[in-house]
Design an enzyme around this catalytic site. Structure first.
Site, short mmCIF file in Angstrom:
data_model
loop_
_atom_site.label_atom_id
_atom_site.label_comp_id
_atom_site.label_asym_id
_atom_site.label_seq_id
_atom_site.Cartn_x
_atom_site.Cartn_y
_atom_site.Cartn_z
N PHE A 1 14.62 4.03 -57.71
CA PHE A 1 16.12 4.03 -57.65
C PHE A 1 16.54 2.77 -58.90
CE2 PHE A 1 19.67 0.99 -55.91
CZ PHE A 1 20.69 1.60 -56.69
N THR B 1 13.85 -9.86 -54.88
CA THR B 1 14.95 -9.67 -53.77
C THR B 1 15.48 -10.85 -53.28
OG1 THR B 1 15.43 -8.62 -51.66
CG2 THR B 1 13.14 -9.18 -51.96
N ASP B 2 16.62 -11.05 -52.81
CA ASP B 2 17.20 -12.23 -52.05
C ASP B 2 16.73 -12.36 -50.60
OD1 ASP B 2 18.75 -9.91 -51.03
OD2 ASP B 2 20.60 -10.73 -51.40
N GLU B 3 16.15 -11.09 -50.33
CA GLU B 3 15.75 -11.26 -48.73
C GLU B 3 14.60 -12.08 -48.48
OE1 GLU B 3 15.10 -7.51 -46.84
OE2 GLU B 3 16.86 -6.66 -47.71
N TYR C 1 8.54 -6.54 -44.97
CA TYR C 1 8.88 -6.19 -46.47
C TYR C 1 9.12 -7.43 -47.06
CZ TYR C 1 12.19 -5.49 -50.25
OH TYR C 1 12.87 -5.56 -51.73
N LYS D 1 7.12 -9.52 -50.50
CA LYS D 1 7.89 -9.61 -51.77
C LYS D 1 7.88 -11.26 -52.11
CE LYS D 1 9.82 -7.48 -54.32
NZ LYS D 1 9.51 -6.59 -55.44
N ASP E 1 20.04 -2.11 -32.66
CA ASP E 1 19.82 -2.74 -34.00
C ASP E 1 18.38 -2.78 -34.39
OD1 ASP E 1 20.85 -4.61 -35.83
OD2 ASP E 1 21.15 -6.47 -34.65
N PRO F 1 15.31 -4.33 -35.57
CA PRO F 1 14.44 -5.60 -35.13
C PRO F 1 14.40 -6.80 -36.13
CG PRO F 1 13.03 -3.68 -34.91
CD PRO F 1 14.14 -3.30 -35.50
P1 NAD Z 1 12.32 2.31 -54.71
O1 NAD Z 1 11.73 2.59 -53.44
O2 NAD Z 1 13.51 3.20 -54.94
O3 NAD Z 1 11.47 2.75 -56.03
C1 NAD Z 1 9.91 2.33 -56.06
C2 NAD Z 1 9.31 2.93 -56.89
O4 NAD Z 1 7.73 2.15 -56.84
C3 NAD Z 1 8.94 4.40 -56.71
O5 NAD Z 1 9.28 5.04 -57.86
C4 NAD Z 1 7.59 4.55 -56.09
O6 NAD Z 1 7.08 5.80 -56.25
C5 NAD Z 1 7.01 3.59 -56.83
N1 NAD Z 1 5.65 2.71 -56.29
C6 NAD Z 1 5.64 2.39 -55.09
N2 NAD Z 1 4.23 2.23 -54.89
C7 NAD Z 1 3.78 2.29 -56.00
C8 NAD Z 1 2.68 2.03 -56.21
N3 NAD Z 1 1.53 1.45 -55.35
N4 NAD Z 1 1.95 2.17 -57.82
C9 NAD Z 1 3.01 2.74 -58.52
N5 NAD Z 1 4.09 2.86 -58.22
C10 NAD Z 1 4.60 2.79 -56.76
O7 NAD Z 1 12.90 0.98 -54.91
P2 NAD Z 1 14.00 0.15 -55.53
O8 NAD Z 1 15.10 0.06 -54.71
O9 NAD Z 1 14.27 0.67 -56.91
O10 NAD Z 1 13.47 -1.22 -55.94
C11 NAD Z 1 12.81 -1.59 -57.26
C12 NAD Z 1 12.44 -3.01 -56.87
O11 NAD Z 1 13.64 -3.93 -57.02
C13 NAD Z 1 11.37 -3.31 -55.89
O12 NAD Z 1 10.54 -4.45 -56.38
C14 NAD Z 1 12.43 -4.04 -54.96
O13 NAD Z 1 11.85 -5.00 -54.06
C15 NAD Z 1 13.50 -4.92 -55.88
N6 NAD Z 1 14.75 -5.11 -55.22
C16 NAD Z 1 15.56 -3.87 -54.76
C17 NAD Z 1 16.71 -4.18 -54.53
C18 NAD Z 1 17.60 -3.00 -53.90
O14 NAD Z 1 18.98 -3.06 -53.25
N7 NAD Z 1 17.25 -1.65 -53.80
C19 NAD Z 1 17.43 -5.13 -54.57
C20 NAD Z 1 16.76 -6.34 -54.91
C21 NAD Z 1 15.41 -6.08 -55.45
O1 DAU Z 2 18.98 -7.64 -50.35
C1 DAU Z 2 18.10 -6.77 -51.31
C2 DAU Z 2 17.39 -5.73 -50.65
O2 DAU Z 2 18.57 -4.72 -50.25
C3 DAU Z 2 16.31 -4.98 -51.20
O3 DAU Z 2 15.38 -5.88 -51.44
C4 DAU Z 2 15.93 -3.76 -50.43
O4 DAU Z 2 14.57 -3.19 -51.02
C5 DAU Z 2 16.99 -3.11 -50.00
O5 DAU Z 2 16.38 -1.97 -49.46
C6 DAU Z 2 18.14 -3.75 -49.41
O6 DAU Z 2 17.43 -3.98 -48.16
P1 DAU Z 2 18.66 -3.74 -46.92
O7 DAU Z 2 17.79 -3.79 -45.66
O8 DAU Z 2 19.62 -4.93 -46.78
O9 DAU Z 2 19.35 -2.31 -47.16
P2 DAU Z 2 19.60 -1.13 -46.21
O10 DAU Z 2 20.20 -0.31 -47.08
O11 DAU Z 2 18.36 -0.61 -45.53
O12 DAU Z 2 20.70 -1.64 -45.13
C7 DAU Z 2 21.73 -2.42 -45.57
C8 DAU Z 2 22.54 -2.95 -44.40
O13 DAU Z 2 22.98 -1.65 -43.44
C9 DAU Z 2 21.52 -3.67 -43.47
O14 DAU Z 2 22.20 -4.75 -42.65
C10 DAU Z 2 21.31 -2.68 -42.47
C11 DAU Z 2 22.42 -1.97 -42.11
N1 DAU Z 2 21.80 -0.25 -41.92
C12 DAU Z 2 21.14 0.42 -42.66
C13 DAU Z 2 20.65 1.62 -42.20
C14 DAU Z 2 19.53 2.54 -43.21
C15 DAU Z 2 22.86 0.22 -40.94
O15 DAU Z 2 23.64 -0.40 -40.08
N2 DAU Z 2 22.38 1.36 -40.47
C16 DAU Z 2 21.18 2.23 -41.33
O16 DAU Z 2 21.06 3.40 -40.78
#
Ligand code: NAD
Ligand code: DAU
Length: 365
Positions: A22, A142-144, A168, A172, A299, A301
């Site tokens: 993404f 990530t902020d997590e 997760y 990280k 919820d 976990p």
């Molecule tokens: P995503 O799951 O959409 O994409 C992850 C990508 O990494 C995929 O293309 C996957 O094929 C590749 N990948 C996974 N394992 C691999 C491996 N062993 N070797 C090579 N490639 C591999 O993730 P995203 O949401 O785009 O997140 C990207 C980065 O940003 C992550 O490190 C995540 O922790 C961080 N991040 C995400 C968010 C968010 O809201 N999505 C927020 C803050 C930080």
């Molecule tokens: O804060 C950054 C993080 O944001 C990234 O590091 C992660 O990679 C990314 O996946 C995201 O994590 P969250 O757990 O916050 O995102 P998610 O979209 O899974 O969930 C967002 C919120 O919505 C969370 O409070 C859980 C809730 N949720 C999620 C799903 C999938 C629901 O209520 N129902 C759902 O079906």
């Protein structure tokens, strides 16, 4: 307008890990558009979350090279760093979904910890070969890692102690510590960014916003965890890409930068906003108004209650601020899922349906 490579005379040579995911694919497009003279090598294992379609339009570019491979494969990483003369690693590759880390943590430890270690160690060994005077290992995190906030707590800053709560976020957090240690011990120029929840195009269907968009279009239940009062701080993905660009250009090695949208929203309010936008933009929804589909479910976990980012440091030291409001960003995102059914429909595969069933049970009944 196309900018010159910021490093001056010689173009940068990037290894972007996870570039088919993404944020990685959004960033790769952003960089190719703005810095066409830079070399981009994407290394991605194409797990369930990686999609070659996300980069399909870049395939024919001279300065772009896609490699299918695993970041844990040291020999492959060594070879790429050497033959491609890489000076900059932008490390996105990760297992990224909290719910999957609860169901099966193994891959999270392997990719997020062992994979990050493999890249750092390969970069350390490669480092003396780099002629460019500003090499960089940017670790995208990530902020997590900071854990959960109570309603009255101030937002996370770069000095908030780490307190990860899910497999997760623990993986990280561990990878952040490794990146930090390589700066302090070996003087390898690492920077860590800790970003809040992203949303936008190419977001895999398992995450809250794409899941809700797709389920509304399919007339399926919208599963909201617990009481729906959990808060996330949403950032449009292209604002994140611009923040990373700023950090690559002006960030200081050894530093951490928090990135966030200053957009705290309760999950239930966000889902209601999405329903309203879909009702307005989608001509033929199976269920209208789509709010009827909202279903409160068990919820998650250990569900973190609230995340919020204080982005003062990146604003004051590097000059980045987000540009896209939550209202505008959600409309663009909803429109993208409406226009790109051919992108998301194939992702609802048998593997995905099994995962969905395992997580949500028989929601449709
Ligand atoms: P995503 O799951 O959409 O994409 C992850 C990508 O990494 C995929 O293309 C996957 O094929 C590749 N990948 C996974 N394992 C691999 C491996 N062993 N070797 C090579 N490639 C591999 O993730 P995203 O949401 O785009 O997140 C990207 C980065 O940003 C992550 O490190 C995540 O922790 C961080 N991040 C995400 C968010 C968010 O809201 N999505 C927020 C803050 C930080
Ligand atoms: O804060 C950054 C993080 O944001 C990234 O590091 C992660 O990679 C990314 O996946 C995201 O994590 P969250 O757990 O916050 O995102 P998610 O979209 O899974 O969930 C967002 C919120 O919505 C969370 O409070 C859980 C809730 N949720 C999620 C799903 C999938 C629901 O209520 N129902 C759902 O079906």
């Amino acid at each position: 307008m196309v900018s010159e490579s910021f490093s001056g005379a010689s173009p940068r040579r990037f290894l972007i890990t996870g570039g088919a995911g993404f944020i990685g694919s959004n960033f790769t497009h952003h960089w190719c558009q703005n810095y066409p003279g830079d070399r981009i090598v994407v290394l991605d294992a194409l797990t369930y979350a990686g999609n070659p379609q996300n980069l399909a339009d870049l395939k024919t570019r001279e300065n772009f090279h896609f490699v299918k491979g695993n970041i844990c494969d040291r020999a492959l990483v060594d070879e790429l760093l050497k033959t491609e003369k890489i000076d900059t690693i932008i490390h996105f590759a990760a297992e990224s979904h909290v719910d999957r880390s609860i169901l099966a943590p193994d891959a999270f430890i392997q990719t997020n910890l062992v994979g990050t270690f493999t890249l750092l160690e390969a970069f350390r060994r490669h480092f003396p070969r780099i002629a460019n005077n500003s090499p960089l290992f940017l670790h995208v995190s990530t902020d997590e890692v900071y854990g959960s906030l109570n309603p009255e707590d101030p937002p996370f800053t770069e000095t908030t102690p780490y307190a990860p709560n899910s497999p997760y976020s623990a993986s990280k957090a561990g990878s952040d510590h490794l990146a930090r240690s390589y700066f302090h011990t070996y003087k390898i120029p690492t920077i860590i960014t800790n970003c809040s929840n992203n949303y936008g195009a190419y977001h895999f269907p398992e995450k809250l916003i794409p899941l809700m968009c797709i389920n509304i279009l399919l007339g399926k239940p919208l599963p909201v965890y617990g009481d729906g009062q959990n808060v996330r701080d949403w950032l449009y993905v292209l604002d994140h890409c611009r923040a990373l660009e700023t950090v690559i250009q002006r960030g200081k090695p050894g530093e951490m930068y928090n990135i966030g949208g200053n957009n705290e929203v309760k999950n239930i309010d966000l889902v209601q906003m999405l329903c309203g936008i879909m009702d307005e933009l989608a001509p033929d929804l199976p269920v209208r108004p789509s709010q009827q589909l909202i279903t409160f479910v068990k919820d998650r976990p250990g569900h973190d209650r609230r995340y919020a980012i204080d982005a003062t440091k990146i604003k004051t030291e590097l000059g980045w601020t987000p540009a896209v409001t939550i209202e505008a960003g959600l409309r663009k995102t909803v429109q993208w899922y409406l226009n790109n059914r051919h992108w998301w429909q194939p992702l609802l595969s048998e593997e995905y349906q099994n995962y969905y069933q395992q997580l949500y049970g028989n929601l449709d009944k």
